[in-house]
Design a protein around this motif. Structure first.
Motif, mmCIF file in Angstrom:
data_model
loop_
_atom_site.group_PDB
_atom_site.id
_atom_site.type_symbol
_atom_site.label_atom_id
_atom_site.label_comp_id
_atom_site.label_asym_id
_atom_site.label_seq_id
_atom_site.Cartn_x
_atom_site.Cartn_y
_atom_site.Cartn_z
ATOM 1 N N LEU A 174 -2.500 -2.902 10.421
ATOM 2 C CA LEU A 174 -1.446 -2.568 9.459
ATOM 3 C C LEU A 174 -2.084 -2.300 8.099
ATOM 4 C CD1 LEU A 174 1.047 -5.401 10.468
ATOM 5 C CD2 LEU A 174 1.158 -3.000 11.130
ATOM 6 N N CYS B 170 0.347 -5.758 4.220
ATOM 7 C CA CYS B 170 1.668 -5.538 4.829
ATOM 8 C C CYS B 170 2.263 -6.882 5.265
ATOM 9 C CB CYS B 170 1.563 -4.623 6.044
ATOM 10 S SG CYS B 170 3.145 -4.460 6.892
ATOM 11 N N ALA C 37 8.894 3.216 8.968
ATOM 12 C CA ALA C 37 7.617 3.190 8.252
ATOM 13 C C ALA C 37 6.559 4.033 8.958
ATOM 14 C CB ALA C 37 7.136 1.760 8.111
ATOM 15 N N CYS D 106 8.070 -2.683 3.558
ATOM 16 C CA CYS D 106 7.002 -1.709 3.727
ATOM 17 C C CYS D 106 6.491 -1.394 2.326
ATOM 18 C CB CYS D 106 7.532 -0.453 4.405
ATOM 19 S SG CYS D 106 6.301 0.850 4.413
ATOM 20 N N LEU E 163 4.027 0.092 1.328
ATOM 21 C CA LEU E 163 3.540 1.462 1.136
ATOM 22 C C LEU E 163 4.666 2.399 0.713
ATOM 23 C CD1 LEU E 163 0.746 2.918 1.814
ATOM 24 C CD2 LEU E 163 1.962 3.797 3.809
HETATM 25 S S1 SF4 Z 1 3.461 1.645 6.654
HETATM 26 FE FE1 SF4 Z 1 4.584 -0.024 5.695
HETATM 27 S S2 SF4 Z 1 5.330 -1.333 7.365
HETATM 28 FE FE2 SF4 Z 1 3.753 0.038 8.196
HETATM 29 S S3 SF4 Z 1 1.863 -1.152 8.049
HETATM 30 FE FE3 SF4 Z 1 2.000 0.041 6.182
HETATM 31 S S4 SF4 Z 1 3.037 -1.299 4.713
HETATM 32 FE FE4 SF4 Z 1 3.360 -2.150 6.727
#
Ligand code: SF4
Ligand SMILES: Cc1ncc(C[n+]2csc(CCOP(=O)(O)OP(=O)(O)O)c2C)c(N)n1
Lengths: 304, 403
Positions: free
Chosen positions: A51, A55, A162, A240, A242
């Motif tokens: 991940l 995360c 995500a 999430c 990100l």
């Molecule tokens: S995209 Fe978002 S939910 Fe997926 S691993 Fe990355 S931070 Fe976590």
């Protein structure tokens, strides 16, 4: 399963992967008291993950795996999404088949295990993203509850898709601008915890994963109630970072902010009447176990 | 076979004796019975030691699915329930098979199509689920009539695909199907197809094996992939998810696994030949004209051949029993003397003719058709007329009859 079954032939021990050696030396299988505090000593159920750095799903995975009451007889069912990057590292049997069908797979699995092992508990735990649970897979999520299938469903609610880069999901907040919600999401966050209660779940919790003690408690409750009584549902906020534009150190604070009393992840719990009785019985047994342990300790002290 | 053998001679809770499958299917006394195709499915499942059956209604398989429910009520199946859609049903079947159960389900037409994402997953996960497909139309406007178009899609999924002509085929192949698909070197799902209504809703004499004999139970530990029941050491399945680490590793893994699935289809060939007595049946293959057909098109072709014989035209027949594995070698051999190969089909696209053309030399000999679709019957006269057209013999137009 028991710890005995994972012994490695001595001649081969040193060439086995480090995680496997650890699994054999320090596994907490068979230890009903195992919990999140074992994470520092034993890493038998999960080690690496792919991940994003920081995360919150990675924390959630660790707490959940450390809290399973019976990992030696637990099978997990996942779905397509960020979580499916972690499952390859998880040392309980787990199934990934398609996107959204996790509760249907778990229904078949639980029934097969019940037919094959009528005298033993085999726990089934579903763990999937909100897209899988509430959008593409909603009919299968609900129907498993209607049918009173005896397994736990955990939704990692990160309020969007995500893995495919942040598209609109049913659990996304109203107004959030996302890919595929170009003018902001037009309808409210779906109230799945309430729907879960109405659909026949015996234990429903909505919270964040900021507190390991709490996660340990709700996982144990959910698995025990599912085993004895019927379906249970946990909706855990695993932001999430990100896609909401936070950096890797900000996940914990994001969760703390959203669990305040007026916020959408303020702790909410529903327990059905039969589930309450079961929890009371389990609590009484636990009390008795602790008292017994204390008595034994006292008697040992005397002998010394 | 070790674990299975240990059950032989024991009784199940319905007092049926777990019997050596070869003896049960080939040597035990048979009782002639007058049944519909749907009832025959029930009778085969009664003797199949199934753990789980998942059901969903769709004509023309609804009756078979309901009859299996009766079997569950009588105690012959471990568990039975109605799923919420065919996509869900096939996912439930997958879950049950992952958990080590012998699984059975039935569907048709639009149900097959709705569930389609599951089938390559079943094959890739090496789940020996048996699915009866009682083919029906899949196109719009809505049709519930027999039409075999869905088989064309199933053939590319990595499943074994067999095409039954009669209720007798159905009865035998359901039971033999488990024997082939559960072999450790095969371990693949089986789509056992028939032409809906023509087989399911007509009555026929079927020779049944004794009701007090049943197959030995499925042994999930003979699977080439781990059974998901935590009874074997739980290794981390992959130390690095290859999808993320390297596209090249991901390509290589998936490419080699797909090839392995198709290699398993090939390995099923020897078991299928043994149990089904060959992948095709043939009649008069020294004739200049040969009909190649599967399903009930075989029955119609037999009638057409009889009509032509009365007129002095000799025609041979190849009945194709399995589509996966594909009997390419056998069809090549059986058609080697023929100058004309006629392939009548109950669908508009002619998937069988395409497969035949792709695997025989001089395929300009192949005449795709006649085709009927949307549930139309195929009068033998149409096949006979088509053959005459190919031969350049004048035949009265059927369309003009009674005009
Ligand atoms: S995209 Fe978002 S939910 Fe997926 S691993 Fe990355 S931070 Fe976590
Ligand atoms: C049938 C199908 N449609 C679409 C996809 C593409 N897809 C992969 S992951 C995903 C989103 C997953 O979102 P969610 O369940 O919320 O999990 P997250 O990644 O947020 O953890 C989608 C749409 C797919 N794999 N299968």
């Amino acid at each position: 399963m028991s710890k005995e079954r994972i012994k490695i032939a001595e001649e081969l021990f040193d060439i086995m992967p480090a995680e496997y050696q650890d699994l054999v030396k320090r596994a907490t299988y068979g230890n009903e008291q195992r919990g999140w505090k074992d994470i520092g000593n034993a890493k038998e159920l999960i080690e690496e993950h792919s991940l994003c750095a920081g995360c919150p799903e990675s924390m959630a995975f660790r707490y959940i795996l450390a809290s399973l009451p019976n990992p030696e007889d637990t099978v997990m069912v996942g779905s397509t999404g960020c979580t499916s990057l972690v499952f390859p590292h998880v040392a309980v049997h787990n199934i990934h088949s398609l996107f959204g069908n996790q509760n249907a797979v778990a229904s078949g699995l639980k029934r097969a295990l019940t037919v094959r092992f009528p005298d033993r508990h085999k726990d089934v735990v579903v763990l999937a993203g909100d897209g899988a649970t509430v959008d593409i897979g909603l009919d299968m999520t609900l129907q498993a509850w209607f049918r009173q299938e005896k397994f736990t469903t955990i939704c990692f609610d990160n309020e969007l898709y995500a893995n495919t880069g942040g598209q609109e999901s049913g659990l996304m907040q109203k107004g959030f601008v996302a890919k595929m919600a170009p003018v902001g999401k037009t309808f409210e966050k779906v109230r799945l915890p309430e729907i879960a209660r109405e659909s026949g779940c015996h234990y429903v919790v909505n919270c964040t994963v900021s507190k390991p003690n709490l996660i340990e408690k709700v996982i144990k409750n959910a698995v025990h109630i599912a085993r004895e009584i019927g379906p249970t549902y946990l909706q855990l906020y695993t932001p999430c970072i990100l896609e909401i534009g936070k950096n890797s150190m900000e996940g914990l604070q994001e969760m703390r902010d959203s669990e305040k009393p007026t916020e959408r992840f303020a702790y909410k719990e529903y327990v059905s009447e039969p589930a309450k009785e079961l929890l009371a019985e389990l609590a009484a047994k636990e009390k008795e176990r602790k008292a017994e342990a204390k008595r034994q300790l006292a008697s040992q002290t005397v002998t010394v | 076979m070790a674990a299975q053998a240990s059950f032989i001679g024991q009784k199940n809770k319905k007092e049926q004796v777990y019997t050596d499958p070869w003896h049960m299917m080939n040597e035990a006394a048979r009782t002639p019975s007058f049944f519909t195709g749907s009832e025959v499915i029930k009778e085969a499942v009664r003797r199949a030691s199934c753990d789980i059956m998942v059901a969903y209604p769709i004509t023309p398989q609804s009756e078979a699915a309901a009859l299996c429910g009766e079997l569950f009520a009588e105690g012959y199946i471990g568990d039975y329930f109605r799923g919420e859609s065919e996509f869900a049903v096939m996912s439930q079947c997958a879950g049950a098979a992952f958990g080590g159960a012998r699984v059975f389900t039935t569907t048709a037409g639009p149900g097959t199509m709705r569930a389609m994402e599951n089938f390559p997953m079943w094959a890739g996960a090496r789940l020996p689920i048996q699915m009866i497909v009682t083919c029906r139309g899949i196109n719009s406007p809505l049709s519930i009539q027999p039409d075999t178009l869905e088989i064309s899609y199933l053939m590319q999924t990595g499943m074994l695909v067999w095409h039954a002509e009669t209720a007798q085929d159905f009865y035998d192949w359901i039971l033999k199907g488990y024997m082939v698909s559960e072999e450790p070197d095969v371990h693949l799902p089986l789509a056992l197809c028939c032409d809906g209504f023509f087989v399911t809703h007509t009555k026929d004499m079927v020779d049944l094996t004794p009701v007090d004999m049943c197959l030995p139970p499925y042994d999930p530990y003979r699977s080439p992939v781990p059974c998901m029941d935590m009874e074997c050491p739980p290794v981390r399945m992959m130390r690095d998810p290859f999808v993320m680490k390297s596209n090249y590793i991901s390509y290589a893994t998936h490419a080699s696994w797909q090839q392995e699935v198709w290699a398993a289809v090939e390995r099923s060939r020897k078991h299928t030949i043994r149990w089904m007595d060959g992948l095709i049946d043939t009649e008069n293959t020294d004739a200049d004209i040969i009909v190649v057909a599967s399903g009930t098109a075989v029955s119609q072709s037999r009638e057409a051949i009889a009509i032509l014989e009365e007129e002095g035209i000799k025609v041979g027949l190849v009945k194709v029993k399995t589509l996966r594995p594909w009997p390419g070698e056998e069809i090549r051999e059986a058609t080697k003397h023929a100058n004309h190969i006629i392939v009548p089909e109950f669908n508009v696209t002619g998937w069988l003719a395409r497969e035949v053309s792709a695997t025989i030399p001089n395929n300009n000999r192949v005449h795709a058709g006649p085709h009927v679709c949307g549930g139309m019957t195929m009068p033998p006269e149409i096949i006979a007329a088509e053959i005459k057209t190919v031969l350049g013999v004048k035949a009265p137009s059927l369309a003009g009859r009674g005009g």
